[in-house]
Design a protein around this motif. Sequence first.
Motif, PDB file in Angstrom:
ATOM      1  N   MET A   1       0.845  -1.192   0.000  1.00  0.00           N
ATOM      2  CA  MET A   1       0.000   0.000   0.000  1.00  0.00           C
ATOM      3  C   MET A   1       0.886   1.251   0.000  1.00  0.00           C
ATOM      4  O   MET A   1       1.877   1.318   0.716  1.00  0.00           O
ATOM      5  N   GLN A   2       0.509   2.229  -0.820  1.00  0.00           N
ATOM      6  CA  GLN A   2       1.300   3.448  -0.933  1.00  0.00           C
ATOM      7  C   GLN A   2       1.208   4.274   0.345  1.00  0.00           C
ATOM      8  O   GLN A   2       0.107   4.575   0.825  1.00  0.00           O
ATOM      9  N   PRO A   3       2.351   4.652   0.943  1.00  0.00           N
ATOM     10  CA  PRO A   3       2.302   5.505   2.135  1.00  0.00           C
ATOM     11  C   PRO A   3       1.910   6.926   1.750  1.00  0.00           C
ATOM     12  O   PRO A   3       2.127   7.367   0.616  1.00  0.00           O
ATOM     13  N   THR A   4       1.351   7.642   2.686  1.00  0.00           N
ATOM     14  CA  THR A   4       0.989   9.035   2.417  1.00  0.00           C
ATOM     15  C   THR A   4       2.225   9.919   2.341  1.00  0.00           C
ATOM     16  O   THR A   4       2.306  10.814   1.504  1.00  0.00           O
ATOM     17  N   VAL A   5       3.208   9.653   3.212  1.00  0.00           N
ATOM     18  CA  VAL A   5       4.405  10.503   3.268  1.00  0.00           C
ATOM     19  C   VAL A   5       5.665   9.657   3.152  1.00  0.00           C
ATOM     20  O   VAL A   5       5.773   8.600   3.776  1.00  0.00           O
ATOM     21  N   ASP A  23      14.042   8.109  16.136  1.00  0.00           N
ATOM     22  CA  ASP A  23      13.005   7.864  17.141  1.00  0.00           C
ATOM     23  C   ASP A  23      11.918   8.936  17.082  1.00  0.00           C
ATOM     24  O   ASP A  23      10.730   8.649  17.278  1.00  0.00           O
ATOM     25  N   SER A  24      12.314  10.182  16.814  1.00  0.00           N
ATOM     26  CA  SER A  24      11.309  11.250  16.729  1.00  0.00           C
ATOM     27  C   SER A  24      10.381  11.031  15.540  1.00  0.00           C
ATOM     28  O   SER A  24       9.217  11.447  15.568  1.00  0.00           O
ATOM     29  N   ILE A  25      10.884  10.364  14.497  1.00  0.00           N
ATOM     30  CA  ILE A  25      10.061  10.062  13.323  1.00  0.00           C
ATOM     31  C   ILE A  25       9.140   8.879  13.603  1.00  0.00           C
ATOM     32  O   ILE A  25       7.925   8.935  13.361  1.00  0.00           O
ATOM     33  N   LEU A  26       9.701   7.810  14.126  1.00  0.00           N
ATOM     34  CA  LEU A  26       8.911   6.602  14.366  1.00  0.00           C
ATOM     35  C   LEU A  26       7.856   6.816  15.448  1.00  0.00           C
ATOM     36  O   LEU A  26       6.858   6.087  15.482  1.00  0.00           O
ATOM     37  N   ASN A  27       8.044   7.804  16.310  1.00  0.00           N
ATOM     38  CA  ASN A  27       7.086   8.081  17.380  1.00  0.00           C
ATOM     39  C   ASN A  27       6.084   9.169  17.008  1.00  0.00           C
ATOM     40  O   ASN A  27       5.414   9.730  17.885  1.00  0.00           O
ATOM     41  N   GLN A  28       5.959   9.476  15.728  1.00  0.00           N
ATOM     42  CA  GLN A  28       4.972  10.462  15.287  1.00  0.00           C
ATOM     43  C   GLN A  28       3.550  10.001  15.587  1.00  0.00           C
ATOM     44  O   GLN A  28       3.244   8.810  15.519  1.00  0.00           O
ATOM     45  N   THR A  29       2.673  10.952  15.895  1.00  0.00           N
ATOM     46  CA  THR A  29       1.266  10.603  16.059  1.00  0.00           C
ATOM     47  C   THR A  29       0.676  10.158  14.722  1.00  0.00           C
ATOM     48  O   THR A  29      -0.259   9.365  14.689  1.00  0.00           O
ATOM     49  N   TYR A  30       1.223  10.670  13.625  1.00  0.00           N
ATOM     50  CA  TYR A  30       0.812  10.255  12.287  1.00  0.00           C
ATOM     51  C   TYR A  30       1.697   9.078  11.875  1.00  0.00           C
ATOM     52  O   TYR A  30       2.920   9.178  11.899  1.00  0.00           O
ATOM     53  N   GLN A  31       1.081   7.959  11.499  1.00  0.00           N
ATOM     54  CA  GLN A  31       1.841   6.728  11.292  1.00  0.00           C
ATOM     55  C   GLN A  31       1.917   6.256   9.837  1.00  0.00           C
ATOM     56  O   GLN A  31       2.643   5.312   9.533  1.00  0.00           O
ATOM     57  N   ASP A  32       1.185   6.895   8.932  1.00  0.00           N
ATOM     58  CA  ASP A  32       1.137   6.420   7.545  1.00  0.00           C
ATOM     59  C   ASP A  32       2.284   7.029   6.735  1.00  0.00           C
ATOM     60  O   ASP A  32       2.098   7.954   5.949  1.00  0.00           O
ATOM     61  N   PHE A  33       3.483   6.514   6.967  1.00  0.00           N
ATOM     62  CA  PHE A  33       4.660   7.028   6.264  1.00  0.00           C
ATOM     63  C   PHE A  33       5.665   5.907   6.032  1.00  0.00           C
ATOM     64  O   PHE A  33       5.585   4.834   6.640  1.00  0.00           O
ATOM     65  N   GLU A  34       6.596   6.177   5.145  1.00  0.00           N
ATOM     66  CA  GLU A  34       7.781   5.344   5.000  1.00  0.00           C
ATOM     67  C   GLU A  34       8.981   6.221   5.323  1.00  0.00           C
ATOM     68  O   GLU A  34       8.971   7.425   5.054  1.00  0.00           O
ATOM     69  N   SER A  58       9.033  -2.182   9.728  1.00  0.00           N
ATOM     70  CA  SER A  58       8.873  -2.413   8.290  1.00  0.00           C
ATOM     71  C   SER A  58       8.718  -1.118   7.492  1.00  0.00           C
ATOM     72  O   SER A  58       8.850  -1.123   6.270  1.00  0.00           O
ATOM     73  N   ARG A  59       8.452  -0.010   8.183  1.00  0.00           N
ATOM     74  CA  ARG A  59       8.316   1.274   7.474  1.00  0.00           C
ATOM     75  C   ARG A  59       9.669   1.863   7.092  1.00  0.00           C
ATOM     76  O   ARG A  59       9.734   2.811   6.296  1.00  0.00           O
TER      77      ARG A  59
END
Length: 439
Positions: A1-5, A23-34, A58-59
């Motif tokens: 599935m295509q990520p949003t960001v 860690d600051s990236i992986l702990n985002q409230t927004y999770q639909d990213f690679e 996996s992201r």
Amino acid sequence: MQPTVSIIVPVYNAEKTLERCVDSILNQTYQDFELLLVDDGSPDGSGALCDAYARQDSRVRVFHQENAGVSAARNLALDHAAGEYLQFLDSDDWITPDATSSLVRAAREHQCDLVIADFYRVCGDRVSRKGDIDDPVVLTQEEYAAHMMENPADFYYGVLWNKLYRRDIVEAHHLRMDPEISWCEDFMFNLEYIRQARRFYALQVPIYYYVKTEGSLASQSLNIGKTVRMKLMVFEYYHQFFKTVLDEEEYEKSRLKVYRFLVDAAGDGGVPPTILPGATRLGTERFQVSPALLEGDSLLHDAFRQRKLLDRLLETVALKHDLSLSEVRLLLYLRQIDFPADRRTLADFAGLSRGTFAVLSQRLISKDLLKLEEVRSPDRDEGKRVRVVFPPEAAAVLAELDRSLADYRQAAFSGFTPEERRQYLSLSRRLQDNLQKTL
């Protein structure tokens, strides 16, 4: 599935700072990213650390290349990015927990091609907020360029990391970094992108922590001749950009501002003084949460976690509207009161002393965000009661509060199936009934 960001981070000798960044990236409230990590031939342990993150999440996608510079690293990531939007970080910096969600929401709500946001400048243990555009409206290409012309060498406009880009625009025009340029290469990419974009939006919320370190041209083994040629080339491009964006009459009016770029360029490139203008101690600019308390297992720890998550979301509203967190929190509580009540009751519901309630409510009244209208009662024993009223000026803040509550519910129910959510809500209602009967 295509990520949003697609979030892109070039990595070189970042062993000491990479964990904080990732860690600051992986702990985002927004999770639909690679997350695309590009190891640019780091001789330290950065590459192995990148691979470890990829094994854990996996992201995360990792690319290794021989040392070719930050522009080449970003270009490699752009070739493999799959997201609808593009977000960039440098490996010695980090972002706030709501950074990606704030950028994506602004892009979608305003249907814009570029979102630009405020950021924090960090020097040692000091931090100061940086921004420039104060207009909370969609800007045209010419309007955005006019703002940029006022501060031609400002990092706010020149860098990649406080912005969100549409990948379809980048790919349609095959926009890439120029590996031959090691000065203002971010700015050159931005100028090309702005020429293709039409709608711009400035987010008055700091989302990025930029660590100011020595990284000037002098430290990059460039001789004076090459440095001068490179600066002149960048200036000529900047000059041509404004000739393209502005009509002839506007360009003639603004020519001196355009030329000022040659004087001001790289003005933000030096290491800042020990005390930045308007600086505070790092860690006090946004609220911090104790990991030990977050891991606690008790009724009080549950209440603490819920309060801190809500505070984190409300903090963004406060920053955006130049309010304190306490003021925003009180607005949220008062929004729930739809009946006349005395001030003691309102203060009690908000968890405040009467004195604190009086101070905060008066601040909100002075800012035209609140009215407390007295209600006459035939029963003198009831005391003075007031009705909570929100003036039209409060509409924007109230809309943000509604959004924060929706984000809170989304975060709290993340990973729940519809059936699990129904069961939880049913049990919660029974729990609330029990508490109400006891009280």
